[in-house]
Each structure stands twice: as structure tokens, then as C-alpha cells.
Write an enzyme that holds these catalytic residues in place. Structure first.
Site, PDB file in Angstrom:
ATOM      1  N   LYS A 278      36.916  42.300  18.485  1.00 26.32           N
ATOM      2  CA  LYS A 278      38.010  41.374  18.825  1.00 26.32           C
ATOM      3  C   LYS A 278      38.974  41.206  17.648  1.00 26.32           C
ATOM      4  O   LYS A 278      40.188  41.082  17.844  1.00 26.32           O
ATOM      5  CB  LYS A 278      37.437  40.031  19.277  1.00 26.32           C
ATOM      6  CG  LYS A 278      36.580  40.128  20.551  1.00 26.32           C
ATOM      7  CD  LYS A 278      37.344  40.691  21.735  1.00 26.32           C
ATOM      8  CE  LYS A 278      36.565  40.597  23.032  1.00 26.32           C
ATOM      9  NZ  LYS A 278      37.314  41.071  24.204  1.00 26.32           N
TER      10      LYS A 278
ATOM     11  N   TYR B 224      30.686  42.269  18.464  1.00 24.35           N
ATOM     12  CA  TYR B 224      31.687  41.725  19.395  1.00 24.35           C
ATOM     13  C   TYR B 224      32.878  41.179  18.594  1.00 24.35           C
ATOM     14  O   TYR B 224      34.038  41.489  18.891  1.00 24.35           O
ATOM     15  CB  TYR B 224      31.032  40.612  20.211  1.00 24.35           C
ATOM     16  CG  TYR B 224      31.945  39.915  21.196  1.00 24.35           C
ATOM     17  CD1 TYR B 224      32.265  40.508  22.413  1.00 24.35           C
ATOM     18  CD2 TYR B 224      32.476  38.656  20.921  1.00 24.35           C
ATOM     19  CE1 TYR B 224      33.097  39.855  23.324  1.00 24.35           C
ATOM     20  CE2 TYR B 224      33.300  38.009  21.827  1.00 24.35           C
ATOM     21  CZ  TYR B 224      33.603  38.612  23.028  1.00 24.35           C
ATOM     22  OH  TYR B 224      34.422  37.975  23.929  1.00 24.35           O
TER      23      TYR B 224
HETATM   24  P1  NAP Z   1      32.924  38.838  32.988  1.00 26.87           P
HETATM   25  O1  NAP Z   1      32.924  37.675  33.890  1.00 26.87           O
HETATM   26  O2  NAP Z   1      31.647  39.489  32.601  1.00 26.87           O
HETATM   27  O3  NAP Z   1      33.906  39.936  33.616  1.00 26.87           O
HETATM   28  C1  NAP Z   1      34.097  41.162  32.940  1.00 26.87           C
HETATM   29  C2  NAP Z   1      34.987  42.046  33.774  1.00 26.87           C
HETATM   30  O4  NAP Z   1      35.165  43.283  33.058  1.00 26.87           O
HETATM   31  C3  NAP Z   1      34.373  42.414  35.123  1.00 26.87           C
HETATM   32  O5  NAP Z   1      35.403  42.603  36.056  1.00 26.87           O
HETATM   33  C4  NAP Z   1      33.676  43.733  34.819  1.00 26.87           C
HETATM   34  O6  NAP Z   1      33.477  44.491  36.016  1.00 26.87           O
HETATM   35  C5  NAP Z   1      34.706  44.371  33.865  1.00 26.87           C
HETATM   36  N1  NAP Z   1      34.133  45.404  33.004  1.00 26.87           N
HETATM   37  C6  NAP Z   1      33.084  45.312  32.160  1.00 26.87           C
HETATM   38  N2  NAP Z   1      32.872  46.497  31.562  1.00 26.87           N
HETATM   39  C7  NAP Z   1      33.794  47.348  32.045  1.00 26.87           C
HETATM   40  C8  NAP Z   1      34.092  48.717  31.831  1.00 26.87           C
HETATM   41  N3  NAP Z   1      33.348  49.480  31.000  1.00 26.87           N
HETATM   42  N4  NAP Z   1      35.124  49.278  32.501  1.00 26.87           N
HETATM   43  C9  NAP Z   1      35.873  48.538  33.367  1.00 26.87           C
HETATM   44  N5  NAP Z   1      35.649  47.245  33.616  1.00 26.87           N
HETATM   45  C10 NAP Z   1      34.621  46.659  32.959  1.00 26.87           C
HETATM   46  O7  NAP Z   1      33.647  38.484  31.583  1.00 26.87           O
HETATM   47  P2  NAP Z   1      34.792  37.434  31.219  1.00 26.87           P
HETATM   48  O8  NAP Z   1      34.135  36.284  30.573  1.00 26.87           O
HETATM   49  O9  NAP Z   1      35.718  37.233  32.340  1.00 26.87           O
HETATM   50  O10 NAP Z   1      35.508  38.249  30.045  1.00 26.87           O
HETATM   51  C11 NAP Z   1      36.768  38.877  30.173  1.00 26.87           C
HETATM   52  C12 NAP Z   1      37.320  39.108  28.780  1.00 26.87           C
HETATM   53  O11 NAP Z   1      37.457  37.872  28.105  1.00 26.87           O
HETATM   54  C13 NAP Z   1      36.429  39.970  27.892  1.00 26.87           C
HETATM   55  O12 NAP Z   1      37.219  40.843  27.132  1.00 26.87           O
HETATM   56  C14 NAP Z   1      35.733  38.963  27.011  1.00 26.87           C
HETATM   57  O13 NAP Z   1      35.346  39.512  25.775  1.00 26.87           O
HETATM   58  C15 NAP Z   1      36.838  37.945  26.844  1.00 26.87           C
HETATM   59  N6  NAP Z   1      36.358  36.625  26.445  1.00 26.87           N
HETATM   60  C16 NAP Z   1      35.458  35.940  27.220  1.00 26.87           C
HETATM   61  C17 NAP Z   1      35.012  34.706  26.778  1.00 26.87           C
HETATM   62  C18 NAP Z   1      34.020  33.889  27.560  1.00 26.87           C
HETATM   63  O14 NAP Z   1      33.522  32.901  26.989  1.00 26.87           O
HETATM   64  N7  NAP Z   1      33.719  34.207  28.804  1.00 26.87           N
HETATM   65  C19 NAP Z   1      35.484  34.176  25.573  1.00 26.87           C
HETATM   66  C20 NAP Z   1      36.396  34.891  24.827  1.00 26.87           C
HETATM   67  C21 NAP Z   1      36.834  36.127  25.271  1.00 26.87           C
HETATM   68  P3  NAP Z   1      32.309  45.618  36.125  1.00 26.87           P
HETATM   69  O15 NAP Z   1      31.098  45.063  35.465  1.00 26.87           O
HETATM   70  O16 NAP Z   1      32.186  45.882  37.581  1.00 26.87           O
HETATM   71  O17 NAP Z   1      32.866  46.821  35.407  1.00 26.87           O
END
Ligand code: NAP
Length: 249
Positions: A159, A155
Site C-alpha cells: 500500500k 500488505y
Molecule cells: P473484499 O471485501 O475482500 O473484496 C475484495 C474484492 O477484490 C472482491 O471483489 C474480490 O473478488 C476481488 N479480488 C481479490 N483478489 C482478486 C484478484 N486477484 N483479481 C481480481 N479481483 C480480486 O475486500 P475490501 O475490504 O472491499 O477491499 C477492497 C480494497 O480496499 C483492497 O484493496 C483493500 O486492501 C482495501 N482496503 C480495505 C480495508 C478494509 O478494512 N476492508 C481497509 C483499507 C484498504 P474475488 O475474490 O472474486 O476475486
């Protein structure tokens, strides 16, 4: 302030059906934009689009499939030229030490987080160049791409790769008016980290955050509005860290 307004702009937010992407889409709409959200689960996508109202539509796409990305961008563009792309779709499906990761697991994360963002950017940027209208691309990365976090090797590599892509694309596309930036969140309260924070590692991870709490998705969305807006017209190649001070430790 007018320069922060997104009135008249159209944005595509991948992974906009929940979590950070949903909060970004909502903030964009509040700032005046029209938004296309994309994700795989059509039921959740339709619910999210309905909740966001008339200025939002949902289009199914799996960003791990470059053909799907090309179809998504073509369909979104038919609705109106895009001004903003947010590469937010991302996965972090496991939390384990490097020696325990299989080839299949490695590839799955790279295909979504790095390759998906790369080809979505290229598809959108090519159309922005043709239209001669510039635009703003925002990659949602992570502090894991800046500092080493155990059990996050693949991961973190995706990033960190996204940070370098942000800078190279920003350099290559600046003269054609396409700005490329990244937002690097720390831990954010979403489905992605629910399980991890419910586990025995959760308390330790929380204790490492100087501001003493996880971010909410809305804590991240404000930076996306700024980077999408004309208020950030001189900002390109930057990584905006939103981590409650986590990387200071
Ligand atoms: P989340 O709640 O799991 O949401 C992920 C979103 O991405 C969902 O809409 C999901 O919908 C979509 N998705 C996943 N795989 C996909 C694919 N192959 N094609 C199209 N859509 C896809 O995650 P989040 O925490 O909001 O994360 C969003 C971003 O922020 C990510 O890039 C993550 O790495 C980054 N981030 C998150 C955190 C954290 O602590 N939460 C921290 C740093 C960075 P479906 O499953 O229906 O496709």
C-alpha cells in the site's frame, strides 16, 4: 451539482463484486456512470452485476495475471472508452509478524495489490493517451501504507508502494490529462477484515479509532465519486485518507 455528476462516463472497478469495490460501483452508477466490474469469482460477479442493473457488466479477471488484465481492459474498452479506473482489488490474507511470512505469501500479496494495480493502470492509461481523452485513475490503498500497523508488513509495503506509484504516475501522466490519486481507508466493514475483528485483536483495533466505529464501504465510495468527477479536475497525486481519525493516534 453538475461537476460531481458522472453522466456520460465509463468506469472500470476491479474487485467490484463485493465490499468497497461494490459500493464504489453502485455510487458511480447512482452518479450517472456506466460501470464494468471485475473479479475472479464468476458467480459472485454475475450476482453483483445483476444487482447493479443495466448500467453494469461483470467481466472475470485475476489481476495477479498481467495477461488477464490486458484482456480485461481490451474487452472493457470495446464496450466504450474508459474515463475512470479504480484499482480496488486487493488481498490481506494473513495477520502475522514479519518473521513468519513465507516467500509464497509475500509474492501473492505483491502480485495482487501492487503489480496488479500497476499493470491495470498502464493498460488503461496507454489507451487513454491514444484516444487523447484523459481520465482518472484511483488506487484504493490503506492507512497501513502511511502508518506502521503490526502484523501487516507485506500488505503495508504494497500500500505504501501504491502511494508512491500514485505520485509518480500522476507526475508522468499529468500533461496527457490522466489524473492519478489514491484513497487510503482505515478499517472498513467487509469480508477482508471480518475474521480479524472477530478475533481477540478486534476490540483493541476498534478502540484505536477516534470516531469509534469501522467505516462502511459507502463511507469510502463518496471520495471515489469525487475523484472520478470533473469536480476533482485539479486534483492529482493526492492520497485521500478516510480512516475515522485512526492515523492521528
Ligand atoms: P473484499 O471485501 O475482500 O473484496 C475484495 C474484492 O477484490 C472482491 O471483489 C474480490 O473478488 C476481488 N479480488 C481479490 N483478489 C482478486 C484478484 N486477484 N483479481 C481480481 N479481483 C480480486 O475486500 P475490501 O475490504 O472491499 O477491499 C477492497 C480494497 O480496499 C483492497 O484493496 C483493500 O486492501 C482495501 N482496503 C480495505 C480495508 C478494509 O478494512 N476492508 C481497509 C483499507 C484498504 P474475488 O475474490 O472474486 O476475486
Amino acid at each position: 451539482m453538475e461537476r460531481f455528476s458522472l453522466e456520460g462516463k465509463t468506469a472500470l472497478v476491479t474487485g467490484g463484486s463485493r465490499g468497497i469495490g461494490f459500493a464504489v460501483a453502485r455510487a458511480f452508477i447512482e452518479a450517472g456512470a456506466r460501470v464494468v466490474i471485475a473479479a475472479r469469482n464468476e458467480g459472485q460477479l454475475a450476482e453483483a452485476a445483476a444487482a447493479l442493473g443495466v448500467n453494469c457488466i461483470g467481466l472475470r479477471c485475476d489481476v495477479s495475471d498481467p495477461g488477464d488484465i490486458a484482456r480485461l481492459v481490451a474487452r472493457a474498452w470495446e464496450l466504450g472508452p474508459l474515463d475512470v479506473l479504480v484499482n480496488n482489488a486487493g488481498i490481506s490474507p494473513y495477520y502475522k509478524r514479519a518473521e513468519l511470512v513465507s516467500v509464497e505469501e509475500f509474492d501473492a500479496v505483491v502480485r495482487v495489490n501492487l503489480r496488479g494495480s500497476y499493470f491495470a493502470s498502464v493498460e488503461v492509461a496507454r489507451r487513454m493517451f491514444e484516444a487523447g481523452r484523459g481520465g482518472s485513475i484511483i488506487n484504493v490503498s490503506s492507512v497501513a501504507g502511511i502508518m506502521p500497523l503490526e502484523r501487516q508488513g507485506v500488505y503495508a509495503a504494497t500500500k505504501a508502494g501504491l502511494h508512491q506509484l500514485t505520485k509518480v504516475m500522476a507526475l508522468e501522466w499529468a500533461e496527457r490529462g490522466v489524473r492519478v490519486n489514491a484513497i487510503a481507508p482505515g478499517w472498513v466493514e467487509t469480508d477482508l477484515v471480518d475474521e480479524l475483528f472477530a478475533s481477540r485483536h478486534g476490540e483493541r483495533l476498534r478502540a484505536d479509532i477516534p470516531l469509534g466505529r469501522l467505516a462502511t464501504p459507502d463511507d469510502v465510495a463518496g471520495a471515489a465519486v469525487w475523484l472520478a468527477s470533473d469536480a476533482a479536475s485539479y486534483v492529482t497525486g493526492s492520497v485521500v485518507v478516510i480512516d475515522g481519525g485512526r492515523q492521528l493516534r
